[in-house]
Enzyme design. Structure first.
Site, mmCIF file in Angstrom:
data_model
loop_
_atom_site.group_PDB
_atom_site.id
_atom_site.type_symbol
_atom_site.label_atom_id
_atom_site.label_comp_id
_atom_site.label_asym_id
_atom_site.label_seq_id
_atom_site.Cartn_x
_atom_site.Cartn_y
_atom_site.Cartn_z
ATOM 1 N N ASP A 16 0.695 -1.069 0.004
ATOM 2 C CA ASP A 16 0.318 -0.522 0.171
ATOM 3 C C ASP A 16 1.283 1.116 0.110
ATOM 4 O O ASP A 16 2.219 1.442 0.331
ATOM 5 C CB ASP A 16 -0.870 0.174 1.311
ATOM 6 C CG ASP A 16 -2.124 0.904 1.121
ATOM 7 O OD1 ASP A 16 -2.444 1.431 -0.070
ATOM 8 O OD2 ASP A 16 -2.440 1.318 1.929
ATOM 9 N N ASN B 55 -11.361 -3.114 -4.877
ATOM 10 C CA ASN B 55 -10.296 -2.146 -5.682
ATOM 11 C C ASN B 55 -10.983 -1.438 -6.997
ATOM 12 O O ASN B 55 -10.728 -0.717 -8.424
ATOM 13 C CB ASN B 55 -8.743 -2.970 -6.470
ATOM 14 C CG ASN B 55 -7.463 -2.274 -4.549
ATOM 15 O OD1 ASN B 55 -7.091 -3.190 -4.347
ATOM 16 N ND2 ASN B 55 -8.157 -1.236 -3.949
ATOM 17 N N ARG C 32 -12.369 2.289 -8.550
ATOM 18 C CA ARG C 32 -10.712 2.945 -8.822
ATOM 19 C C ARG C 32 -11.309 3.672 -9.565
ATOM 20 O O ARG C 32 -12.161 2.712 -10.707
ATOM 21 C CB ARG C 32 -9.636 2.533 -8.358
ATOM 22 C CG ARG C 32 -9.139 2.219 -7.175
ATOM 23 C CD ARG C 32 -7.430 1.761 -6.568
ATOM 24 N NE ARG C 32 -7.538 1.686 -5.702
ATOM 25 C CZ ARG C 32 -6.801 2.160 -4.407
ATOM 26 N NH1 ARG C 32 -5.325 2.621 -5.594
ATOM 27 N NH2 ARG C 32 -6.146 1.601 -4.005
HETATM 28 C C1 IPE Z 1 -5.017 -2.868 0.176
HETATM 29 O O1 IPE Z 1 -5.251 -1.136 -0.112
HETATM 30 C C2 IPE Z 1 -5.627 -3.453 -0.941
HETATM 31 C C3 IPE Z 1 -3.690 -3.352 -2.098
HETATM 32 C C4 IPE Z 1 -2.814 -3.392 -1.824
HETATM 33 C C5 IPE Z 1 -4.118 -4.188 -3.243
HETATM 34 P P1 IPE Z 1 -6.173 -0.219 -0.155
HETATM 35 O O2 IPE Z 1 -4.899 0.925 -0.537
HETATM 36 O O3 IPE Z 1 -7.345 -0.355 -1.385
HETATM 37 O O4 IPE Z 1 -7.023 -0.226 1.363
HETATM 38 P P2 IPE Z 1 -7.443 0.894 2.127
HETATM 39 O O5 IPE Z 1 -8.668 0.731 0.845
HETATM 40 O O6 IPE Z 1 -6.830 1.626 2.178
HETATM 41 O O7 IPE Z 1 -7.835 -0.108 2.432
HETATM 42 C C1 IPE Z 2 -1.481 -0.052 -3.129
HETATM 43 O O1 IPE Z 2 -1.696 1.765 -3.194
HETATM 44 C C2 IPE Z 2 -1.779 -0.795 -4.660
HETATM 45 C C3 IPE Z 2 -3.241 -0.554 -5.103
HETATM 46 C C4 IPE Z 2 -4.197 -0.862 -4.173
HETATM 47 C C5 IPE Z 2 -3.777 -1.461 -5.901
HETATM 48 P P1 IPE Z 2 -2.630 3.283 -3.023
HETATM 49 O O2 IPE Z 2 -3.448 2.732 -4.748
HETATM 50 O O3 IPE Z 2 -3.970 1.770 -2.651
HETATM 51 O O4 IPE Z 2 -2.196 3.651 -3.070
HETATM 52 P P2 IPE Z 2 -2.551 4.796 -1.838
HETATM 53 O O5 IPE Z 2 -3.157 4.396 -0.531
HETATM 54 O O6 IPE Z 2 -3.726 5.759 -2.731
HETATM 55 O O7 IPE Z 2 -1.485 5.677 -1.429
HETATM 56 MG MG MG Z 3 -4.204 2.460 -0.987
#
Ligand code: IPE
Ligand code: IPE
Ligand code: MG
Length: 243
Positions: free
Chosen positions: A25, A73, A76
């Protein structure tokens, strides 16, 4: 105590976790801080994943399980989802090309049915062709959710005519089958939650949270996480040694 936990206790003699799980993350924030698009953060995150896989293999970690794309996800924007899936395809293509050099077994955990046929074919090829390697195993969680995994496990169990259940038998219906549970679960990126990752398997994982964003989570950060893990006393509900 389940057979899985006995195995974990035996594996502790080396002091190294046998299985590390990572919620990768912080990619988006990493990019934002540099004035770059989120897709650039995912690209840097993919590089960080390659580095992590090699480092864990070098350390002699048997299993590395990474959370790459959750069942949530999909919320998004489409262009972000597309950029993540494009990076995944790039990784799989490289993995297929470099397989004989890297010698890492690759497994994909999650429901691949929503993905385009080419991506599914590459996932299957990676799993099939790397299944001959027995050293290090990397599990990539893709369209993965812990609750979804448990529901699917129950469905598989029911489809087999509801054989007698124990925790170990039920655990065998998870995506990873009977691999040992994660010993150490790392979440970079500052959030202190599990976000639907390995809900069944993480029952006794040691949790390690770091403010470092995933693209910056390098070998030195892994060393810190492993040092923290080694300082913990895993009690599994028993009384502690120093008490
Ligand atoms: C968790 O990260 C999922 C992955 C790293 C693939 P998210 O960014 O989706 O989690 P939340 O939304 O902060 O809980
Ligand atoms: C984790 O990084 C990757 C996925 C969830 C696919 P994020 O995209 O959630 O990055 P932040 O949390 O917005 O910084
Ligand atoms: Mg994230």
């Amino acid at each position: 105590m389940s057979a899985g936990m006995e195995k974990d206790l035996a594996g502790e003699s080396s002091g190294l976790p046998r299985h590390i799980a990572v919620i990768m993350d912080g990619n988006g924030r990493w990019a934002r801080r540099r004035g770059m698009p989120r897709s650039a953060g995912h690209s840097a995150g993919a590089d960080s994943f390659r580095r992590a896989a090699r480092y864990c293999q070098k350390l002699g970690i048997d299993y590395l399980t990474v959370y790459a794309f959750s069942t949530e996800n999909w919320k998004r924007p489409k262009e972000e989802v597309d950029s993540i899936l494009a990076l995944l395809e790039k990784y799989l293509r490289q993995a297929l090309r470099d397989m004989e050099k890297e010698k890492i077994r690759i497994c994909i955990f999650g429901d691949l049915s929503p993905f385009r046929p080419e991506l599914r074919r590459m996932c299957q090829q990676c799993m099939d062709r790397s299944s001959v390697y027995t050293g290090a195993q990397v599990n990539i969680c893709l369209n993965y959710g812990g609750r979804d995994e448990i529901v699917r496990a129950a469905e598989k169990w029911a489809a087999e005519g509801c054989p007698p259940l124990t925790e170990d038998v039920f655990g065998g219906y998870m995506w990873g089958g009977r691999i040992p549970d994660p010993d150490l679960l790392i979440r970079p990126g500052g959030e202190k939650r599990i976000s639907n990752f390995l809900l069944w398997q993480a029952a006794y994982a040691e949790l390690y949270f770091s403010d470092v964003l995933w693209p910056d989570f390098d070998e030195a950060e892994f060393d810190k996480a492993i040092a923290a893990y080694r300082s913990r006393e895993r009690r599994y509900g028993d009384v502690g040694e120093g008490i």
